[in-house]
Design an enzyme around this catalytic site. Structure first.
Site, PDB file in Angstrom:
ATOM      1  N   CYS A 333       0.826  -1.200   0.000  1.00 27.34           N
ATOM      2  CA  CYS A 333       0.000   0.000   0.000  1.00 27.34           C
ATOM      3  C   CYS A 333       0.870   1.263   0.000  1.00 27.34           C
ATOM      4  O   CYS A 333       1.506   1.563  -1.005  1.00 27.34           O
ATOM      5  CB  CYS A 333      -0.973  -0.026   1.179  1.00 27.34           C
ATOM      6  N   HIS A 430      -3.813  -5.426   1.288  1.00 20.32           N
ATOM      7  CA  HIS A 430      -3.513  -5.708   2.690  1.00 20.32           C
ATOM      8  C   HIS A 430      -4.025  -7.105   3.046  1.00 20.32           C
ATOM      9  O   HIS A 430      -4.992  -7.591   2.466  1.00 20.32           O
ATOM     10  CB  HIS A 430      -4.218  -4.703   3.612  1.00 20.32           C
TER      11      HIS A 430
END
Length: 489
Positions: A333, A430
Site C-alpha cells: 500500500c 492488505h
C-alpha cells in the site's frame, strides 16, 4: 429495546481492554447470546474493512469475529487515524470526512455524539448484549468535556462501567483507587466493578489486594485475569506493540522499517508464525540489516511524510544497497507508493499539496486523489496463480511501466507491480499473507522454510476460543452479566 450493555474502561492505554472485550464476546457468544462489540471512538492506523463498506478499528473487527458477527461500521462509529503529530484523519461511520488538528477535533467532537449514539442503538436493537470498549484512560479528566470515548458516552447512553487495570506495569491499586479519586461523582456512580489484568503467578496471592481495592472503591473486584500467553497470535491494534516486539527465531531475516505513521501492521502477523522467518521491526535510528532476505515497506497513513522520514533515517541508502546486493523488497500500500518514482498530492489529501520524489525502485507514479478505496478482494498471485484474499484501503492511483508486470490479478485485472528482475514488488492488497498456500509459495521462492500444516485463520479461531476460556476461568461471567443493563434510549 431488550439488549443489555456493559462498558470496559481502563486505567490507562494498553491495559488489555481490547482483548478483554474480545474474550468476553466469544465467551458470551458460546453461551448462545447474540453479542456485538462497540467502541465509540478509536484512534488507530490499524484498520479493517467492514462488511458494509467502510473502515473500523482492527480491534473491533477482531471482536466482531470473536462474537461470530460480521464487522459493521456501527461497531466503531468514530475512528481517528493519525497523519501527523498534531492531527488525524477523521472517519465517521466508516467514511473519511476530512482531516483535523487535535485542537479542532476536540473543539468539534461533541457534535459527533448523535452519530455515536445512533450507531450504538442500532447494535442494541439487534443483539442480546453490547460490550463497549473505552479508549485510553478513564481518568483523563482534562479531556472530559465533550468526551465521546469514555464517561461522556457512558453517561449519554446510561451504560454501567467495569474499570480494568494492568498489574504487570505496577501500581494497579493506586491506578484503580486513584481513578475514583479524580473523576466526578456522577461518573464514579456508573462504575459497578473492577478487573485486574495481566497477572503473573498465582492469582490467589493477590487476594488481599482485591480486598483492598474493593474496600477503597466500594466496588467488587470481579476477577484477576492471568497473563494470556497466546495474545501475540492475535492482531495488535496499538502501535505500542511495535515498541519492543519479540523477534521471531527463524533463520531467514525479514526486515520491516517502522515508519512514523505505520498503518495496518497486522499484515505481518502470518509471517511471524512461519518457522523459517526471523521478523525484525527496525526502529528509528537503526540501519536496515544487511543480512535481510526480504525488506517489507509497510502501509503508511501519510506516504509523503513517511518518505521524508524514511530518508531522514538513511534507510533509502540502506535499501538501495540491499537491492544492489540481490535482496528482495515488497511494498504494501503506502510502501508500494514509496517504491515508485513519485508521489503527487495535488489536492492536499495528506497535507500540503505537492509532489515528492519516490525511492525510484519501481517504474510507477502515484497520484493521491479521489474517494478512498475500501473493499475486500479475492485475487490471484500473478506468479503462482494461487488464490489470495485481502482488502484495499487507500486513496490514489498508481500507474507506470512496471504495472505491466502485476503483483496479482483482481477479477482478472492487473494489480500492483514488479520490477523487470522480479526482486522489487508492490501491491495495494492488505492481509494477503493470511492465505496459507500463497504465503508458503511466496516465502519458498525466497528460500524461507514454512510450516505446511499452518492454517492461519483456523489458528486465530482457536486462539479466540482459548482466550474465551481463559477469561471465563478468571472472571465471574454471571456477575458481569447481572451487572449489564438495558441502556437509555
Amino acid at each position: 429495546m431488550t439488549a443489555r450493555a456493559l462498558m470496559i474502561m481502563g486505567t490507562g492505554s494498553d491495559v488489555g481492554k481490547s482483548l478483554i472485550v474480545a474474550g468476553l464476546a466469544r465467551a458470551f457468544a458460546n453461551r448462545g447470546l447474540k453479542v456485538a462489540p462497540f467502541k465509540p471512538q478509536n484512534m488507530s492506523n490499524n484498520a479493517a474493512v467492514a462488511t458494509d463498506g467502510g473502515e473500523i478499528g482492527r480491534a473491533q473487527a477482531l471482536q466482531a469475529r470473536a462474537a461470530r458477527r460480521p464487522a459493521v461500521t456501527a461497531m466503531n462509529p468514530v475512528l481517528l487515524k493519525p497523519e501527523k503529530e498534531t492531527g488525524s484523519q477523521v472517519v465517521v461511520r466508516g467514511q473519511r470526512i476530512g482531516s483535523m488538528s487535535a485542537r479542532d477535533y476536540f473543539a468539534r467532537r461533541a457534535a459527533l455524539m448523535p452519530d455515536v449514539l445512533a450507531a450504538f442503538h442500532e447494535l442494541a436493537a439487534d443483539n442480546d448484549l453490547v460490550i463497549v470498549e473505552g479508549a485510553g484512560s478513564a481518568s483523563e479528566i482534562n479531556l472530559r468535556q465533550g468526551d465521546l470515548a469514555n464517561f461522556g458516552f457512558a453517561q449519554a447512553a446510561g451504560v454501567p462501567v467495569v474499570l480494568a487495570g494492568d498489574i504487570h506495569r505496577g501500581g494497579v491499586i493506586a491506578a484503580l483507587v486513584g481513578t475514583f479519586a479524580v473523576i466526578d461523582a456522577a461518573d464514579a456512580n456508573l462504575v459497578v466493578g473492577t478487573l485486574i489484568n495481566k497477572f503473573h503467578g498465582d492469582p490467589e496471592l493477590f487476594a488481599s489486594g482485591r480486598a483492598m481495592i474493593a474496600e477503597r472503591t466500594g466496588r467488587p473486584c470481579l476477577g484477576v485475569i492471568s497473563h494470556f500467553d497466546l495474545a501475540h497470535r492475535l492482531p495488535a491494534e496499538d502501535v505500542l506493540a511495535l515498541e519492543a516486539p519479540a523477534e521471531s527465531t527463524g533463520d531467514m531475516l525479514i526486515a520491516v522499517p517502522r515508519l512514523a505513521r505505520i498503518a495496518n501492521f497486522d499484515d505481518l502477523d502470518p509471517l511471524k508464525r512461519e518457522p523459517g522467518v526471523r521478523l525484525r521491526i527496525v526502529q528509528s535510528g537503526e540501519p536496515l540489516p544487511r543480512d535481510a532476505r526480504l525488506v517489507i515497506l509497510p502501509g503508511s497513513k501519510a506516504t509523503r511524510a513517511d518518505l521524508d522520514f524514511f530518508r531522514q533515517q538513511g534507510w533509502d541508502i540502506d535499501l538501495a544497497a540491499h537491492i544492489r546486493a540481490g535482496g528482495h523488497v515488497l511494498g504494501l500500500c503506502g510502501g508500494y507508493q514509496m517504491l515508485g518514482r513519485s508521489v503527487a498530492d495535488p489536492g492536499g489529501v495528506e497535507g500540503e499539496p505537492g509532489t515528492s520524489p519516490g525511492l525510484g525502485h519501481l517504474a510507477v507514479d502515484t497520484v493521491l486523489e479521489g474517494q478512498k478505496q475500501l473493499r475486500s478482494e479475492a485475487a490471484r498471485d500473478a506468479v503462482s496463480g494461487l488464490p489470495l484474499t485481502g482488502y484495499h484501503m487507500h486513496m490514489g492511483v498508481t500507474r507506470g511501466e512496471d504495472a505491466a508486470r502485476p503483483f496479482a490479478h483482481v477479477a482478472g485485472a492487473p494489480e500492483g507491480a514488479r520490477s523487470a528482475n522480479g526482486r522489487v514488488m508492490g501491491t495495494y492488497l492488505h492481509g494477503l499473507f493470511a492465505a496459507d498456500a500463497f504465503r508458503r509459495d511466496f516465502l519458498g521462492r525466497l528460500g524461507i522454510a514454512t510450516d505446511p500444516a499452518l492454517d492461519f485463520e483456523a489458528d486465530i479461531e482457536a486462539t479466540l476460543d482459548a482466550l474465551a476460556g481463559h477469561i471465563a476461568a478468571h472472571v465471574d461471567l454471571d456477575a458481569l452479566l447481572d451487572l449489564a443493563r438495558e441502556p437509555r434510549e
